[in-house]
Design a protein around this motif. Structure first.
Motif, PDB file in Angstrom:
ATOM      1  N   LEU A 135       0.829  -1.205   0.000  1.00  0.00           N
ATOM      2  CA  LEU A 135       0.000   0.000   0.000  1.00  0.00           C
ATOM      3  C   LEU A 135       0.862   1.252   0.000  1.00  0.00           C
ATOM      4  O   LEU A 135       0.513   2.251  -0.631  1.00  0.00           O
ATOM      5  CB  LEU A 135      -0.943  -0.009   1.202  1.00  0.00           C
ATOM      6  N   GLY A 136       1.970   1.194   0.713  1.00  0.00           N
ATOM      7  CA  GLY A 136       2.871   2.347   0.730  1.00  0.00           C
ATOM      8  C   GLY A 136       3.469   2.612  -0.630  1.00  0.00           C
ATOM      9  O   GLY A 136       3.630   3.772  -1.049  1.00  0.00           O
ATOM     10  N   ALA A 137       3.803   1.544  -1.337  1.00  0.00           N
ATOM     11  CA  ALA A 137       4.431   1.699  -2.642  1.00  0.00           C
ATOM     12  C   ALA A 137       3.460   2.208  -3.694  1.00  0.00           C
ATOM     13  O   ALA A 137       3.831   2.975  -4.592  1.00  0.00           O
ATOM     14  CB  ALA A 137       5.037   0.363  -3.080  1.00  0.00           C
ATOM     15  N   PHE A 138       2.186   1.815  -3.602  1.00  0.00           N
ATOM     16  CA  PHE A 138       1.257   2.106  -4.685  1.00  0.00           C
ATOM     17  C   PHE A 138       0.160   3.112  -4.345  1.00  0.00           C
ATOM     18  O   PHE A 138      -0.435   3.703  -5.243  1.00  0.00           O
ATOM     19  CB  PHE A 138       0.601   0.803  -5.162  1.00  0.00           C
ATOM     20  N   PHE A 139      -0.145   3.307  -3.059  1.00  0.00           N
ATOM     21  CA  PHE A 139      -1.313   4.118  -2.737  1.00  0.00           C
ATOM     22  C   PHE A 139      -1.048   5.289  -1.798  1.00  0.00           C
ATOM     23  O   PHE A 139      -1.934   6.124  -1.607  1.00  0.00           O
ATOM     24  CB  PHE A 139      -2.411   3.231  -2.137  1.00  0.00           C
ATOM     25  N   SER A 140       0.121   5.382  -1.200  1.00  0.00           N
ATOM     26  CA  SER A 140       0.392   6.516  -0.323  1.00  0.00           C
ATOM     27  C   SER A 140       0.725   7.758  -1.144  1.00  0.00           C
ATOM     28  O   SER A 140       1.415   7.673  -2.172  1.00  0.00           O
ATOM     29  CB  SER A 140       1.545   6.194   0.627  1.00  0.00           C
TER      30      SER A 140
END
Length: 365
Positions: free
Chosen positions: A104-109
């Motif tokens: 999630l950090g790589a793609f949505f933050s």
């Protein structure tokens, strides 16, 4: 019936498929709520005032109460008991948390990845969720434009599950659970107390709100389901399991809609129906599920962040698509979790039991 035959009969059950159904119902319910910011709900909510996820979580706790009380009765050792519970919950939870935090950090933050990883909220989320007591729901910059910004709103139930485990061990160590009559009497008293608490809190209009009283409501509701599962584990060979009773309880439950008695009556209905479904239906059409892989835990803990990712990637996604795509995509990490994390972890429980049985006795000198 001997103790060995009693446990053997208990092992011939359909809990596997019931857990899978409960997990699917949670995904279906969230499929309506997440993309609309809880402006829409599933059909059960409009008919009964409780979403499908409400009934599904109750079902999970009934099954858990049954199996955990059987586990304690089989081996009333606090160390073995908590080790088994740890292996069932923590390894899969830890891998899920690390995976979702990184993905999630790589793609949505909205934050740069290194800044996201270094943010104290990221560590707080990871440690808080892993503790299962102080669960956190937000990651920095993740899902901030979604109708609901929680990363994994399903984890709130784990604290109540662990609370029930602690109660079983603590009460069991006092000797109150050593004899069947004591166990039955104690469980009946607990169920009546939980029922009364639910009724009083419903009169005050506490359920689905927030705050400490709402937590008390959830505690009473979920511990009651757990207690009912434990009670049925004691009464299984004395309690008649009849389909007509299931229908009768459903009728009483429907008649109690809109009254403060609905929640405890629904809990009893769900519990009895769960035990009936677990032990009455038989034949090849359902027997295969007893040896099938148990993906229910992985499905439960992975589905929410996957559905949230779908909504963030496709803001106009429909509720049914959120359910269907979310369910299909969740099966992959759920299967990997079972085969690569959960089942290997559970092998350590069996290894420890084997070592305890085969440990050589000290040689008298």
């Amino acid at each position: 019936m001997t103790r060995e035959l009693k446990f053997e009969a208990r092992n011939r059950n359909n809990f596997n498929i019931l857990r899978a159904i409960a997990a699917i119902l949670v995904i279906l319910s969230h499929g309506f709520e997440l993309p609309t910011g809880a402006a829409q709900h599933d059909w059960a909510f409009y008919l009964t005032g409780r979403a499908l996820s409400w009934y599904a979580v109750n079902l999970f706790f009934v099954i858990s109460g049954y199996l955990i009380c059987v586990s304690w009765e089989r081996n009333p050792s606090p160390l073995s008991f908590f080790w088994a519970r740890f292996l069932r919950i923590v390894p899969g939870l830890f891998v899920m948390l690390v995976t979702t935090v990184l993905v999630l950090g790589a793609f949505f933050s909205t934050l740069p990845f290194l800044q996201y990883i270094a943010d104290y909220q990221t560590l707080r989320y990871l440690l808080g969720c892993l503790s299962v007591i102080a669960v956190k729901y937000e990651l920095p910059g993740v899902f901030v434009e979604s109708p609901i910004d929680a990363v994994n709103g399903s984890l709130w139930t784990l604290r109540y599950e662990v609370f029930c485990y602690v109660c079983v061990a603590a009460i069991g160590m006092t000797g109150l659970l050593s004899a069947p009559r004591r166990r039955i009497g104690f469980l009946v008293a607990c169920i009546l107390t939980s029922s009364l608490a639910l009724i009083l809190l419903d009169i005050r209009g506490i359920h689905p709100s927030e705050g400490k009283l709402a937590m008390a409501y959830e505690l009473a509701r979920l511990t009651m389901c757990f207690q009912l599962g434990g009670l049925y584990s004691e009464l299984q060979h004395k309690l008649p399991l009849k389909f007509v009773v299931v229908v009768g309880l459903l009728a009483v439950m429907i008649a109690s809609l809109g009254t403060p008695c609905f929640a405890p009556i629904a809990n009893v209905t769900i519990a009895y129906a769960a035990i009936w479904l677990a032990f009455v239906p038989d034949g090849k059409w359902i027997a295969w599920t007893r040896s099938a892989p148990d993906y229910s835990y992985g499905t439960y803990i992975y589905a929410f962040p996957i559905q949230q990712a779908l909504i963030a990637a496709m803001p106009a996604i429909s509720p049914l698509s959120t359910f269907a795509l979310g369910f299909g995509m969740t099966l992959v990490p759920a299967a990997l979790s079972w085969h690569l994390v959960e089942r290997p972890a559970l092998a350590y429980k069996q290894l420890r039991s084997l070592q305890a049985r085969t440990k050589p006795a000290p040689i008298a000198g």
